[in-house]
Design an enzyme around this catalytic site. Structure first.
Site, PDB file in Angstrom:
ATOM      1  N   CYS A  24      46.768  41.152  46.140  1.00 15.89           N
ATOM      2  CA  CYS A  24      46.546  41.099  44.705  1.00 15.89           C
ATOM      3  C   CYS A  24      47.614  40.170  44.119  1.00 15.89           C
ATOM      4  O   CYS A  24      48.804  40.465  44.214  1.00 15.89           O
ATOM      5  CB  CYS A  24      46.692  42.529  44.195  1.00 15.89           C
ATOM      6  SG  CYS A  24      46.544  42.713  42.440  1.00 15.89           S
TER       7      CYS A  24
ATOM      8  N   CYS B 169      51.857  38.965  29.994  1.00 23.60           N
ATOM      9  CA  CYS B 169      50.443  38.821  29.618  1.00 23.60           C
ATOM     10  C   CYS B 169      50.348  38.777  28.097  1.00 23.60           C
ATOM     11  O   CYS B 169      51.209  39.300  27.406  1.00 23.60           O
ATOM     12  CB  CYS B 169      49.651  40.014  30.161  1.00 23.60           C
ATOM     13  SG  CYS B 169      47.865  39.804  30.109  1.00 23.60           S
TER      14      CYS B 169
ATOM     15  N   CYS C  88      46.161  45.108  26.576  1.00 20.62           N
ATOM     16  CA  CYS C  88      45.226  46.212  26.836  1.00 20.62           C
ATOM     17  C   CYS C  88      46.053  47.502  26.789  1.00 20.62           C
ATOM     18  O   CYS C  88      47.124  47.576  27.377  1.00 20.62           O
ATOM     19  CB  CYS C  88      44.558  46.039  28.191  1.00 20.62           C
ATOM     20  SG  CYS C  88      43.637  44.492  28.301  1.00 20.62           S
TER      21      CYS C  88
ATOM     22  N   CYS D  61      47.484  49.366  29.987  1.00 24.06           N
ATOM     23  CA  CYS D  61      48.062  48.540  31.066  1.00 24.06           C
ATOM     24  C   CYS D  61      49.543  48.297  30.825  1.00 24.06           C
ATOM     25  O   CYS D  61      49.943  47.876  29.736  1.00 24.06           O
ATOM     26  CB  CYS D  61      47.303  47.216  31.140  1.00 24.06           C
ATOM     27  SG  CYS D  61      47.968  46.101  32.394  1.00 24.06           S
TER      28      CYS D  61
ATOM     29  N   GLY E 277      48.815  39.229  34.437  1.00 21.12           N
ATOM     30  CA  GLY E 277      48.314  38.070  33.703  1.00 21.12           C
ATOM     31  C   GLY E 277      46.809  37.974  33.633  1.00 21.12           C
ATOM     32  O   GLY E 277      46.072  38.716  34.285  1.00 21.12           O
TER      33      GLY E 277
ATOM     34  N   SER F   1      39.553  38.337  38.422  1.00 27.43           N
ATOM     35  CA  SER F   1      39.258  39.385  37.452  1.00 27.43           C
ATOM     36  C   SER F   1      39.686  38.940  36.056  1.00 27.43           C
ATOM     37  O   SER F   1      40.775  38.413  35.866  1.00 27.43           O
ATOM     38  CB  SER F   1      40.027  40.650  37.842  1.00 27.43           C
ATOM     39  OG  SER F   1      39.780  41.670  36.910  1.00 27.43           O
TER      40      SER F   1
ATOM     41  N   LEU G 299      36.009  46.094  32.371  1.00 30.47           N
ATOM     42  CA  LEU G 299      35.113  46.487  31.271  1.00 30.47           C
ATOM     43  C   LEU G 299      35.704  47.631  30.443  1.00 30.47           C
ATOM     44  O   LEU G 299      35.971  47.482  29.261  1.00 30.47           O
ATOM     45  CB  LEU G 299      33.746  46.875  31.854  1.00 30.47           C
ATOM     46  CG  LEU G 299      32.654  47.084  30.834  1.00 30.47           C
ATOM     47  CD1 LEU G 299      32.336  45.816  30.068  1.00 30.47           C
ATOM     48  CD2 LEU G 299      31.376  47.627  31.499  1.00 30.47           C
ATOM     49  N   HIS G 300      35.831  48.792  31.042  1.00 30.17           N
ATOM     50  CA  HIS G 300      36.561  49.942  30.474  1.00 30.17           C
ATOM     51  C   HIS G 300      35.942  50.625  29.262  1.00 30.17           C
ATOM     52  O   HIS G 300      36.364  51.712  28.886  1.00 30.17           O
ATOM     53  CB  HIS G 300      38.016  49.594  30.153  1.00 30.17           C
ATOM     54  CG  HIS G 300      38.749  48.930  31.263  1.00 30.17           C
ATOM     55  ND1 HIS G 300      38.673  49.362  32.568  1.00 30.17           N
ATOM     56  CD2 HIS G 300      39.561  47.842  31.281  1.00 30.17           C
ATOM     57  CE1 HIS G 300      39.423  48.584  33.335  1.00 30.17           C
ATOM     58  NE2 HIS G 300      39.963  47.646  32.592  1.00 30.17           N
TER      59      HIS G 300
ATOM     60  N   CYS H 125      47.153  49.601  40.173  1.00 24.27           N
ATOM     61  CA  CYS H 125      46.584  48.832  39.062  1.00 24.27           C
ATOM     62  C   CYS H 125      47.272  49.198  37.764  1.00 24.27           C
ATOM     63  O   CYS H 125      47.398  50.369  37.435  1.00 24.27           O
ATOM     64  CB  CYS H 125      45.115  49.184  38.839  1.00 24.27           C
ATOM     65  SG  CYS H 125      44.050  48.853  40.193  1.00 24.27           S
TER      66      CYS H 125
HETATM   67  N1  SAH Z   1      43.801  40.294  33.116  1.00 26.55           N
HETATM   68  C1  SAH Z   1      42.907  40.446  34.224  1.00 26.55           C
HETATM   69  C2  SAH Z   1      43.610  40.639  35.549  1.00 26.55           C
HETATM   70  C3  SAH Z   1      44.373  41.934  35.672  1.00 26.55           C
HETATM   71  S1  SAH Z   1      43.490  42.962  36.732  1.00 26.55           S
HETATM   72  C4  SAH Z   1      41.958  41.590  33.936  1.00 26.55           C
HETATM   73  O1  SAH Z   1      42.174  42.313  32.979  1.00 26.55           O
HETATM   74  O2  SAH Z   1      40.971  41.728  34.626  1.00 26.55           O
HETATM   75  C5  SAH Z   1      44.287  44.483  36.610  1.00 26.55           C
HETATM   76  C6  SAH Z   1      43.267  45.595  36.588  1.00 26.55           C
HETATM   77  O3  SAH Z   1      43.934  46.861  36.499  1.00 26.55           O
HETATM   78  C7  SAH Z   1      42.383  45.492  35.379  1.00 26.55           C
HETATM   79  O4  SAH Z   1      41.089  45.904  35.676  1.00 26.55           O
HETATM   80  C8  SAH Z   1      43.031  46.476  34.459  1.00 26.55           C
HETATM   81  O5  SAH Z   1      42.173  46.845  33.447  1.00 26.55           O
HETATM   82  C9  SAH Z   1      43.391  47.585  35.415  1.00 26.55           C
HETATM   83  N2  SAH Z   1      44.411  48.487  34.870  1.00 26.55           N
HETATM   84  C10 SAH Z   1      45.339  48.170  33.964  1.00 26.55           C
HETATM   85  N3  SAH Z   1      46.121  49.219  33.708  1.00 26.55           N
HETATM   86  C11 SAH Z   1      45.671  50.231  34.460  1.00 26.55           C
HETATM   87  C12 SAH Z   1      46.113  51.566  34.657  1.00 26.55           C
HETATM   88  N4  SAH Z   1      47.167  52.040  34.014  1.00 26.55           N
HETATM   89  N5  SAH Z   1      45.444  52.332  35.528  1.00 26.55           N
HETATM   90  C13 SAH Z   1      44.385  51.814  36.218  1.00 26.55           C
HETATM   91  N6  SAH Z   1      43.947  50.551  36.091  1.00 26.55           N
HETATM   92  C14 SAH Z   1      44.579  49.759  35.215  1.00 26.55           C
END
Ligand code: SAH
Length: 382
Positions: free
Chosen positions: A122, A129, A133, A136, A184, A216, A239-240, A358
């Site tokens: 990864c 960033c 979100c 995150c 990022g 992603s 998506l979320h 993640c």
């Molecule tokens: N900016 C890009 C790349 C980051 S990917 C994107 O958003 O896709 C990182 C992944 O981890 C994303 O799907 C993000 O939503 C997820 N993520 C972020 N914080 C998290 C958390 N606390 N628990 C689980 N997943 C999380």
């Protein structure tokens, strides 16, 4: 034809590393050494093979390059990777590297071994960033800067060094896939991400096929077509949420590109099929986005898109404002999506003990003002 090389030539700037440069960038560097243009391409190809297929860290390995040119190269360049500030291994085998790209600019990569001798690295595309979100951890760190293509590729070099997986094509290698799911937003650094993917997927170099590389995005809809056209990588969408009001709140970029916008771009992504699905990431937040009604709305939203939905139990971080959904709730959600015909695996959290899961990635790097950088360079920082 004999090349005249000036072995007394002094490097004009501090030596820089060639490791991780694209073929074109290597060719440019070689041309700058006054190697005739006709030969430069061939030399660049030789270098590329040593650097990215064999993982060489010494010019002396490169026996098909003349001694004179090797001497000139080694006086002008080195083959070092960026420094590793920290390396941690989780009880579950996940590994995390904190990499110092330059003083004050640190980012993370995480290697996640799968059960079946394969695994994904990864990688980060930015330090910090801009997206914010809400769930995150990286989102709480301001953007420091984009990573260069070379810095992105160097994350693979470091992981392969650590895993001892040179040359790149050894059978059954653990590092088989790349996911741009580190720190990022890759689509805000698309030029460098595309160049890095060219280098990673080069069959004479790192040999990680484009179908094994997933990018992603949180939903930068207007860059998705360009991603498809330039990289041929697999697409993943964070998506979320399935309603704009909720998504505006937890993935704020939705205010710029709403769900309709986003799904138009997704549906147009090249070569989608059941063998080439879009991955959707959906973090399970207790009482926020995890109801059965939302699972059904998700199915409606996905209609006609070859998709796989990764349900990610929320990984907590210090002072995070959410809790992870209950296991029963996650299973119910997964069942509804699965019954509609979409694979919907619940991702086992990996590397939580080393803060590598993640959304847990965050470095201490901060963006410095020009004045601060000047003071530091002069050694007067306080
Ligand atoms: N900016 C890009 C790349 C980051 S990917 C994107 O958003 O896709 C990182 C992944 O981890 C994303 O799907 C993000 O939503 C997820 N993520 C972020 N914080 C998290 C958390 N606390 N628990 C689980 N997943 C999380």
């Amino acid at each position: 034809m004999k090349i005249e090389l000036d072995l007394n030539r002094r490097p004009s700037a501090a030596p820089r590393s060639l490791a991780g440069l694209s073929l074109t960038a290597l060719e440019e560097e070689i041309k700058a050494l006054d190697v005739p243009a006709k030969l430069a391409r061939m030399r660049a190809k030789q270098l590329r093979r040593w650097l990215h297929h064999f993982g060489s860290t010494e010019f002396s390995d490169m026996t098909d390059i003349s001694k004179d040119l090797r001497a000139l190269l080694s006086q002008t360049y080195h083959l070092d990777r960026p420094e590793i500030s920290e390396h941690k291994v989780s009880v579950d085998g996940t590994q995390k590297w904190l990499i110092r790209f330059q003083p004050g600019v640190e980012g993370e990569s995480v290697f996640i071994p799968a059960v079946s001798k394969t695994g994904a690295l990864c990688v980060s595309s930015q330090v910090g960033c801009t997206l914010n979100c809400k769930f995150c951890h990286t989102g709480t760190q301001k953007l420091v800067r984009n990573l260069t293509a070379q810095e992105i590729v160097s994350q693979v070099l470091i992981a392969r060094d650590g895993l001892g997986e040179w040359p790149a094509t050894v059978h059954g290698r653990a590092l088989s896939n790349i996911v741009f799911m580190g720190m990022g937003e890759p689509l805000y650094n698309l030029d460098n991400v595309a160049e890095a993917i060219d280098t990673m997927s080069d069959g004479e170099g790192m040999s990680i096929g484009r179908r094994r590389i997933t990018v992603s995005t949180a939903g930068v809809a207007d860059k998705i077509p360009e991603l498809g056209a330039r990289t041929g990588a697999m697409l993943a969408i964070s998506l979320h949420a399935v309603r704009d009001d909720l998504r505006n709140e937890i993935v704020p970029i939705n205010k710029k590109y709403d769900l309709q916008n986003l799904f138009e771009a997704i549906r147009a992504y090249p070569d989608l099929s059941n063998a080439r699905r879009v991955t959707f990431e959906y973090v399970m937040l207790k009482g926020v986005n995890d109801s059965a009604a939302e699972a059904r709305d998700l199915v409606k939203l996905l209609k006609g898109v070859p998709a796989k939905i990764n349900l990610i139990p929320f990984n907590p971080w210090p002072d995070s404002p959410y809790e992870c959904s209950d296991w029963d709730t996650i299973e119910k959600f997964a069942e509804i999506v699965k019954r509609a015909g979409y694979p919907s695996p619940i991702r086992t959290p990996r590397g939580r003990d080393i803060f590598a899961a993640c959304g847990q990635l965050r470095s201490e790097s901060i963006r410095k003002s020009a004045a601060e950088r000047r003071r530091e360079a002069l050694g007067t920082a306080n």
